[in-house]
Each structure stands twice: as structure tokens, then as C-alpha cells.
Design a protein around this motif. Structure first.
Motif, PDB file in Angstrom:
ATOM      1  N   MET A   1       0.839  -1.171   0.000  1.00 53.76           N
ATOM      2  CA  MET A   1       0.000   0.000   0.000  1.00 53.76           C
ATOM      3  C   MET A   1       0.893   1.246   0.000  1.00 53.76           C
ATOM      4  SD  MET A   1      -2.907  -1.615   0.263  1.00 53.76           S
ATOM      5  CE  MET A   1      -3.192  -3.316   0.635  1.00 53.76           C
ATOM      6  N   SER A   2       0.352   2.328  -0.426  1.00 55.17           N
ATOM      7  CA  SER A   2       1.149   3.530  -0.624  1.00 55.17           C
ATOM      8  C   SER A   2       1.026   4.491   0.552  1.00 55.17           C
ATOM      9  CB  SER A   2       0.678   4.217  -1.903  1.00 55.17           C
ATOM     10  OG  SER A   2       1.280   5.462  -2.032  1.00 55.17           O
ATOM     11  N   ASP A   3       2.092   5.231   0.834  1.00 50.98           N
ATOM     12  CA  ASP A   3       2.058   6.273   1.845  1.00 50.98           C
ATOM     13  C   ASP A   3       1.492   7.574   1.277  1.00 50.98           C
ATOM     14  OD1 ASP A   3       5.180   5.373   3.502  1.00 50.98           O
ATOM     15  OD2 ASP A   3       3.145   4.602   3.738  1.00 50.98           O
ATOM     16  N   THR A   4       1.238   7.616   0.001  1.00 48.55           N
ATOM     17  CA  THR A   4       0.815   8.850  -0.656  1.00 48.55           C
ATOM     18  C   THR A   4      -0.625   8.791  -1.144  1.00 48.55           C
ATOM     19  OG1 THR A   4       1.679   8.091  -2.767  1.00 48.55           O
ATOM     20  CG2 THR A   4       3.176   9.367  -1.379  1.00 48.55           C
ATOM     21  N   ILE A   5      -1.465   8.063  -0.462  1.00 50.19           N
ATOM     22  CA  ILE A   5      -2.872   7.966  -0.866  1.00 50.19           C
ATOM     23  C   ILE A   5      -3.554   9.302  -0.604  1.00 50.19           C
ATOM     24  CG2 ILE A   5      -5.091   6.874  -0.359  1.00 50.19           C
ATOM     25  CD1 ILE A   5      -3.516   4.293   0.242  1.00 50.19           C
ATOM     26  N   ASN A   6      -4.241   9.793  -1.596  1.00 51.50           N
ATOM     27  CA  ASN A   6      -5.006  11.025  -1.470  1.00 51.50           C
ATOM     28  C   ASN A   6      -6.411  10.644  -1.023  1.00 51.50           C
ATOM     29  OD1 ASN A   6      -6.870  13.145  -2.215  1.00 51.50           O
ATOM     30  ND2 ASN A   6      -5.163  14.108  -3.285  1.00 51.50           N
ATOM     31  N   ILE A   7      -6.748  10.938   0.218  1.00 51.97           N
ATOM     32  CA  ILE A   7      -8.040  10.523   0.777  1.00 51.97           C
ATOM     33  C   ILE A   7      -9.200  11.144   0.016  1.00 51.97           C
ATOM     34  CG2 ILE A   7      -9.515  10.674   2.821  1.00 51.97           C
ATOM     35  CD1 ILE A   7      -7.073  10.310   4.542  1.00 51.97           C
ATOM     36  N   GLN A   8      -9.094  12.408  -0.354  1.00 51.65           N
ATOM     37  CA  GLN A   8     -10.189  13.064  -1.077  1.00 51.65           C
ATOM     38  C   GLN A   8     -10.404  12.412  -2.448  1.00 51.65           C
ATOM     39  OE1 GLN A   8      -7.698  14.792   0.478  1.00 51.65           O
ATOM     40  NE2 GLN A   8      -8.879  15.613   2.182  1.00 51.65           N
TER      41      GLN A   8
ATOM     42  N   PRO B   1      -8.703  13.097   8.037  1.00 55.59           N
ATOM     43  CA  PRO B   1      -7.649  13.407   7.063  1.00 55.59           C
ATOM     44  C   PRO B   1      -6.455  14.142   7.674  1.00 55.59           C
ATOM     45  CG  PRO B   1      -9.790  14.130   6.242  1.00 55.59           C
ATOM     46  CD  PRO B   1      -9.976  13.685   7.651  1.00 55.59           C
ATOM     47  N   ASN B   2      -6.695  14.959   8.697  1.00 63.86           N
ATOM     48  CA  ASN B   2      -5.595  15.678   9.337  1.00 63.86           C
ATOM     49  C   ASN B   2      -4.668  14.718  10.069  1.00 63.86           C
ATOM     50  OD1 ASN B   2      -6.487  18.215   8.432  1.00 63.86           O
ATOM     51  ND2 ASN B   2      -7.919  18.353  10.137  1.00 63.86           N
ATOM     52  N   LYS B   3      -5.255  13.744  10.737  1.00 65.65           N
ATOM     53  CA  LYS B   3      -4.423  12.743  11.425  1.00 65.65           C
ATOM     54  C   LYS B   3      -3.642  11.914  10.407  1.00 65.65           C
ATOM     55  CE  LYS B   3      -7.027  12.160  15.686  1.00 65.65           C
ATOM     56  NZ  LYS B   3      -7.770  11.211  16.535  1.00 65.65           N
TER      57      LYS B   3
ATOM     58  N   ALA C   1      -0.793  13.850   9.130  1.00 66.28           N
ATOM     59  CA  ALA C   1       0.235  14.027  10.153  1.00 66.28           C
ATOM     60  C   ALA C   1       0.996  12.727  10.436  1.00 66.28           C
ATOM     61  CB  ALA C   1      -0.397  14.548  11.440  1.00 66.28           C
ATOM     62  N   GLY C   2       0.590  11.645   9.766  1.00 67.86           N
ATOM     63  CA  GLY C   2       1.301  10.384   9.938  1.00 67.86           C
ATOM     64  C   GLY C   2       0.781   9.507  11.057  1.00 67.86           C
ATOM     65  N   ASP C   3      -0.423   9.781  11.552  1.00 64.85           N
ATOM     66  CA  ASP C   3      -1.015   8.970  12.612  1.00 64.85           C
ATOM     67  C   ASP C   3      -1.103   7.511  12.161  1.00 64.85           C
ATOM     68  OD1 ASP C   3      -2.761   8.898  15.206  1.00 64.85           O
ATOM     69  OD2 ASP C   3      -3.971   7.878  13.673  1.00 64.85           O
ATOM     70  N   ASN C   4      -0.557   6.609  12.959  1.00 65.57           N
ATOM     71  CA  ASN C   4      -0.476   5.205  12.576  1.00 65.57           C
ATOM     72  C   ASN C   4      -1.864   4.575  12.414  1.00 65.57           C
ATOM     73  OD1 ASN C   4       1.198   2.890  11.959  1.00 65.57           O
ATOM     74  ND2 ASN C   4       0.305   2.004  13.824  1.00 65.57           N
ATOM     75  N   ALA C   5      -2.801   4.863  13.314  1.00 61.63           N
ATOM     76  CA  ALA C   5      -4.146   4.281  13.212  1.00 61.63           C
ATOM     77  C   ALA C   5      -4.840   4.737  11.926  1.00 61.63           C
ATOM     78  CB  ALA C   5      -4.977   4.645  14.437  1.00 61.63           C
TER      79      ALA C   5
ATOM     80  N   VAL D   1      -6.551   3.580   6.305  1.00 56.96           N
ATOM     81  CA  VAL D   1      -6.538   3.905   4.877  1.00 56.96           C
ATOM     82  C   VAL D   1      -5.932   2.759   4.070  1.00 56.96           C
ATOM     83  CG1 VAL D   1      -5.595   5.473   3.128  1.00 56.96           C
ATOM     84  CG2 VAL D   1      -6.606   6.396   5.215  1.00 56.96           C
ATOM     85  N   ASP D   2      -4.882   2.134   4.589  1.00 58.01           N
ATOM     86  CA  ASP D   2      -4.290   0.989   3.901  1.00 58.01           C
ATOM     87  C   ASP D   2      -5.296  -0.158   3.784  1.00 58.01           C
ATOM     88  OD1 ASP D   2      -1.896   2.281   3.469  1.00 58.01           O
ATOM     89  OD2 ASP D   2      -0.811   1.243   5.072  1.00 58.01           O
ATOM     90  N   GLU D   3      -6.071  -0.375   4.845  1.00 64.00           N
ATOM     91  CA  GLU D   3      -7.094  -1.429   4.796  1.00 64.00           C
ATOM     92  C   GLU D   3      -8.163  -1.109   3.751  1.00 64.00           C
ATOM     93  OE1 GLU D   3     -10.683  -3.316   7.436  1.00 64.00           O
ATOM     94  OE2 GLU D   3      -8.966  -2.534   8.523  1.00 64.00           O
ATOM     95  N   ILE D   4      -8.570   0.127   3.695  1.00 67.41           N
ATOM     96  CA  ILE D   4      -9.577   0.536   2.705  1.00 67.41           C
ATOM     97  C   ILE D   4      -9.014   0.386   1.298  1.00 67.41           C
ATOM     98  CG2 ILE D   4     -10.943   2.491   1.859  1.00 67.41           C
ATOM     99  CD1 ILE D   4     -10.837   3.418   4.943  1.00 67.41           C
TER     100      ILE D   4
END
Length: 121
Positions: free
Chosen positions: A1-8, A59-61, A64-68, A73-76
């Protein structure tokens, strides 16, 4: 999974797929209560639940790199990959999973297949 997923962006893609699935679900002659087509309903419900999970992510968390938030997001993202696999199933395995007829798998059509593919791009 990517660290650069755009949630919007992910949200917009999932919403577009849901709109098409909802239209297919409502238009399908076997989807009128009480005899809803189990395969179409399962897929719609799966994508809807995945989308609801995305909307629960702050999205703010995430930014900011929040692990949870990252794990969510990786699961989704993984669920979106699975949804794409399900939409494109021609083996009858999805029908078997959902109580449908495996000898007659649902063809979701080119629009839904395209929207599902966009989820993973």
C-alpha cells in the motif's frame, strides 16, 4: 500500500462507484424487495461499508502520519483492490460467496468495471 494515498481522491472514486452500483442495484429486476439479487447487493454493501470506513478517517491525522489512520486507509485501499477483483469475477466465485448461481455470474457492465478499476489506480 502507498504512503501517498489522497483521501479526497479515494473518496471521490468510491462515491462514483457507489452511485453506479446503486443505479445497477435499483434497475436490476431481481433487486426489488423482498428478493434482492444477493451478488449485486453484497458488492454494493461491501463498497458502501468500505466508503463509510474511509469517511471515518480524520484526514488531518492521516496527513500528520497517525499510525491508526494510516492502517485504516491501507485497509480501505486493500478492500478497494478486492472490490475490483469481485466486480471483474467471471469464475462464479463471487456468486458462490453470495449465494447466487455460480453458473450464471453477474456481469456488472463496462461502467461499473471501469469505476472499480479506477479505485485501484
Amino acid at each position: 500500500m502507498s504512503d501517498t494515498i489522497n483521501i479526497q481522491d479515494m473518496n471521490a472514486k468510491m462515491q462514483a462507484l457507489l452511485e453506479h452500483l446503486n443505479s445497477a442495484f435499483e434497475a436490476h429486476p431481481q433487486c426489488n424487495p423482498p428478493n434482492r439479487h444477493p451478488t449485486i447487493y453484497f458488492l454494493y454493501d461491501f463498497v458502501r461499508n468500505s466508503h463509510n470506513r474511509l469517511q471515518a478517517v480524520d484526514p488531518n491525522k492521516y496527513a500528520a502520519g497517525d499510525n491508526a489512520a494510516k492502517v485504516a486507509v491501507d485497509e480501505i485501499d486493500g478492500r478497494n483492490m478486492f472490490a475490483n477483483t469481485l466486480v471483474n469475477d467471471t469464475t462464479g466465485k463471487l456468486a458462490m460467496l453470495t449465494g447466487g448461481d455460480p453458473s450464471n455470474p453477474v456481469d456488472f457492465g463496462p461502467q461499473i468495471k471501469a469505476k472499480a478499476l479506477i479505485l485501484i489506480q
